[in-house]
Design a protein around this motif. Structure first.
Motif, PDB file in Angstrom:
ATOM      1  N   VAL A 271       0.870  -1.172   0.000  1.00 59.11           N
ATOM      2  CA  VAL A 271       0.000   0.000   0.000  1.00 59.11           C
ATOM      3  C   VAL A 271       0.909   1.224   0.000  1.00 59.11           C
ATOM      4  O   VAL A 271       2.075   1.138   0.378  1.00 59.11           O
ATOM      5  CB  VAL A 271      -0.983   0.040   1.200  1.00 59.11           C
ATOM      6  CG1 VAL A 271      -2.042  -1.035   1.059  1.00 59.11           C
ATOM      7  CG2 VAL A 271      -0.255  -0.085   2.516  1.00 59.11           C
ATOM      8  N   SER A 272       0.366   2.363  -0.421  1.00 60.21           N
ATOM      9  CA  SER A 272       1.192   3.552  -0.614  1.00 60.21           C
ATOM     10  C   SER A 272       1.514   4.326   0.649  1.00 60.21           C
ATOM     11  O   SER A 272       2.533   4.992   0.726  1.00 60.21           O
ATOM     12  CB  SER A 272       0.520   4.491  -1.612  1.00 60.21           C
ATOM     13  OG  SER A 272       0.397   3.843  -2.856  1.00 60.21           O
ATOM     14  N   THR A 273       0.622   4.260   1.639  1.00 62.27           N
ATOM     15  CA  THR A 273       0.863   5.056   2.848  1.00 62.27           C
ATOM     16  C   THR A 273       0.693   4.209   4.101  1.00 62.27           C
ATOM     17  O   THR A 273       0.035   3.173   4.076  1.00 62.27           O
ATOM     18  CB  THR A 273      -0.119   6.249   2.939  1.00 62.27           C
ATOM     19  OG1 THR A 273      -1.436   5.753   3.121  1.00 62.27           O
ATOM     20  CG2 THR A 273      -0.054   7.130   1.708  1.00 62.27           C
TER      21      THR A 273
ATOM     22  N   ASP B 173      -1.108   4.812   6.591  1.00 60.67           N
ATOM     23  CA  ASP B 173      -2.503   4.794   7.033  1.00 60.67           C
ATOM     24  C   ASP B 173      -3.337   3.727   6.331  1.00 60.67           C
ATOM     25  O   ASP B 173      -4.399   3.351   6.818  1.00 60.67           O
ATOM     26  CB  ASP B 173      -3.165   6.157   6.781  1.00 60.67           C
ATOM     27  CG  ASP B 173      -2.474   7.263   7.563  1.00 60.67           C
ATOM     28  OD1 ASP B 173      -1.866   6.972   8.607  1.00 60.67           O
ATOM     29  OD2 ASP B 173      -2.550   8.421   7.122  1.00 60.67           O
ATOM     30  N   GLN B 174      -2.886   3.252   5.177  1.00 67.81           N
ATOM     31  CA  GLN B 174      -3.662   2.271   4.428  1.00 67.81           C
ATOM     32  C   GLN B 174      -3.477   0.869   5.006  1.00 67.81           C
ATOM     33  O   GLN B 174      -2.503   0.584   5.689  1.00 67.81           O
ATOM     34  CB  GLN B 174      -3.270   2.303   2.952  1.00 67.81           C
ATOM     35  CG  GLN B 174      -3.673   3.606   2.269  1.00 67.81           C
ATOM     36  CD  GLN B 174      -3.180   3.677   0.839  1.00 67.81           C
ATOM     37  OE1 GLN B 174      -2.036   3.346   0.549  1.00 67.81           O
ATOM     38  NE2 GLN B 174      -4.040   4.119  -0.050  1.00 67.81           N
ATOM     39  N   ASN B 175      -4.422  -0.009   4.676  1.00 66.48           N
ATOM     40  CA  ASN B 175      -4.476  -1.337   5.265  1.00 66.48           C
ATOM     41  C   ASN B 175      -4.144  -2.410   4.219  1.00 66.48           C
ATOM     42  O   ASN B 175      -4.655  -2.379   3.106  1.00 66.48           O
ATOM     43  CB  ASN B 175      -5.893  -1.550   5.816  1.00 66.48           C
ATOM     44  CG  ASN B 175      -5.986  -2.747   6.694  1.00 66.48           C
ATOM     45  OD1 ASN B 175      -5.490  -3.811   6.359  1.00 66.48           O
ATOM     46  ND2 ASN B 175      -6.641  -2.586   7.826  1.00 66.48           N
TER      47      ASN B 175
ATOM     48  N   LYS C 293       4.628  -0.754   3.162  1.00 72.52           N
ATOM     49  CA  LYS C 293       3.825   0.458   3.017  1.00 72.52           C
ATOM     50  C   LYS C 293       4.740   1.548   2.471  1.00 72.52           C
ATOM     51  O   LYS C 293       5.394   2.266   3.217  1.00 72.52           O
ATOM     52  CB  LYS C 293       3.214   0.863   4.359  1.00 72.52           C
ATOM     53  CG  LYS C 293       2.214  -0.165   4.869  1.00 72.52           C
ATOM     54  CD  LYS C 293       1.537   0.268   6.146  1.00 72.52           C
ATOM     55  CE  LYS C 293       0.485  -0.768   6.532  1.00 72.52           C
ATOM     56  NZ  LYS C 293      -0.393  -0.283   7.586  1.00 72.52           N
TER      57      LYS C 293
ATOM     58  N   THR D 124       5.245   4.023  -1.443  1.00 67.53           N
ATOM     59  CA  THR D 124       4.680   4.358  -2.745  1.00 67.53           C
ATOM     60  C   THR D 124       5.222   3.444  -3.846  1.00 67.53           C
ATOM     61  O   THR D 124       6.389   3.053  -3.827  1.00 67.53           O
ATOM     62  CB  THR D 124       4.915   5.838  -3.106  1.00 67.53           C
ATOM     63  OG1 THR D 124       4.336   6.093  -4.384  1.00 67.53           O
ATOM     64  CG2 THR D 124       6.386   6.194  -3.139  1.00 67.53           C
TER      65      THR D 124
ATOM     66  N   ARG E  69      -0.005  -2.971  -7.488  1.00 65.56           N
ATOM     67  CA  ARG E  69       0.698  -3.209  -6.226  1.00 65.56           C
ATOM     68  C   ARG E  69       2.172  -3.461  -6.472  1.00 65.56           C
ATOM     69  O   ARG E  69       3.009  -3.180  -5.623  1.00 65.56           O
ATOM     70  CB  ARG E  69       0.096  -4.404  -5.475  1.00 65.56           C
ATOM     71  CG  ARG E  69      -1.368  -4.272  -5.125  1.00 65.56           C
ATOM     72  CD  ARG E  69      -1.714  -3.070  -4.259  1.00 65.56           C
ATOM     73  NE  ARG E  69      -1.918  -1.878  -5.068  1.00 65.56           N
ATOM     74  CZ  ARG E  69      -1.679  -0.632  -4.668  1.00 65.56           C
ATOM     75  NH1 ARG E  69      -1.225  -0.376  -3.479  1.00 65.56           N
ATOM     76  NH2 ARG E  69      -1.892   0.390  -5.463  1.00 65.56           N
TER      77      ARG E  69
END
Length: 185
Positions: free
Chosen positions: A8-10, A12-14, A34, A36, A65
């Motif tokens: 995931v890019s950040t 905060d993402q799951n 995690k 970019t 991804r």
């Protein structure tokens, strides 16, 4: 061995949705991170690449991804081919063990690059439009006492850049930016 890669890019993402799909497929070892997708230097991707051996398979939830740059996706695919490693993308239903899978991979890699180029183009257009309306992007520039002191010390030619940054707390890039602005004005 069947490897999985999830990203995931950040922070905060799951990752749960991707990890669930990879486990459901039967992946034996999963690398996830995690960061970019535009960065080539992804530590977990590098670790996975080091462990790949002929006959292994890499499973991803989707091409986006693995990477958003056609060039990088193609480089990875070339690495996989050289190592004798297969790639399976669940979302796009790509399996590079087949000629059709190889063709589809190249088509989707191109679409992924096209999507990234469109985002970049829209961003540039938005910034240009904002600039035309008198708005500036980025952080507001502050002409504060520390910067004035750093410039004065630099102009004195008595101190190194390292000494100036340590004395004033002004970073090297900030100092150089202000010095460049002085030259251009």
């Amino acid at each position: 061995m069947i490897f999985g890669y999830a990203r995931v890019s950040t922070i905060d993402q799951n990752l749960d949705r991707q990890l669930d799909k990879l486990k459901e497929y039967g992946v034996e070892k999963i690398f996830n991170e995690k960061v970019t997708g535009t960065r080539k230097d992804r530590p977990e991707l590098s670790k996975m690449m080091e462990q790949l051996r002929r006959g292994d398979t890499v499973v991803i939830e989707s091409l986006s991804r693995l990477g958003r740059s056609t060039k990088h996706l193609i480089e990875l695919m070339e690495n996989f081919n050289e190592l004798g490693v297969n790639l399976i993308s669940l979302k796009e239903n790509i399996d590079t063990t087949t000629p059709t899978g190889k063709l589809v991979f190249n088509i989707f890699a191109s679409i992924s690059q096209f999507e990234r180029d469109l985002i970049s183009e829209r961003t540039k257009e938005g910034l240009s439009s904002a600039k035309a309306r008198g708005r500036k992007g980025g952080r507001p520039k502050k002409e504060n006492a520390s910067i004035k002191k750093a410039i004065k010390l630099y102009n004195s030619k008595e101190y190194s850049i390292k000494e100036i940054t340590e004395m004033t707390g002004v970073s090297k890039p900030t100092l150089y930016r202000y010095l460049k602005e002085q030259v251009n004005n």
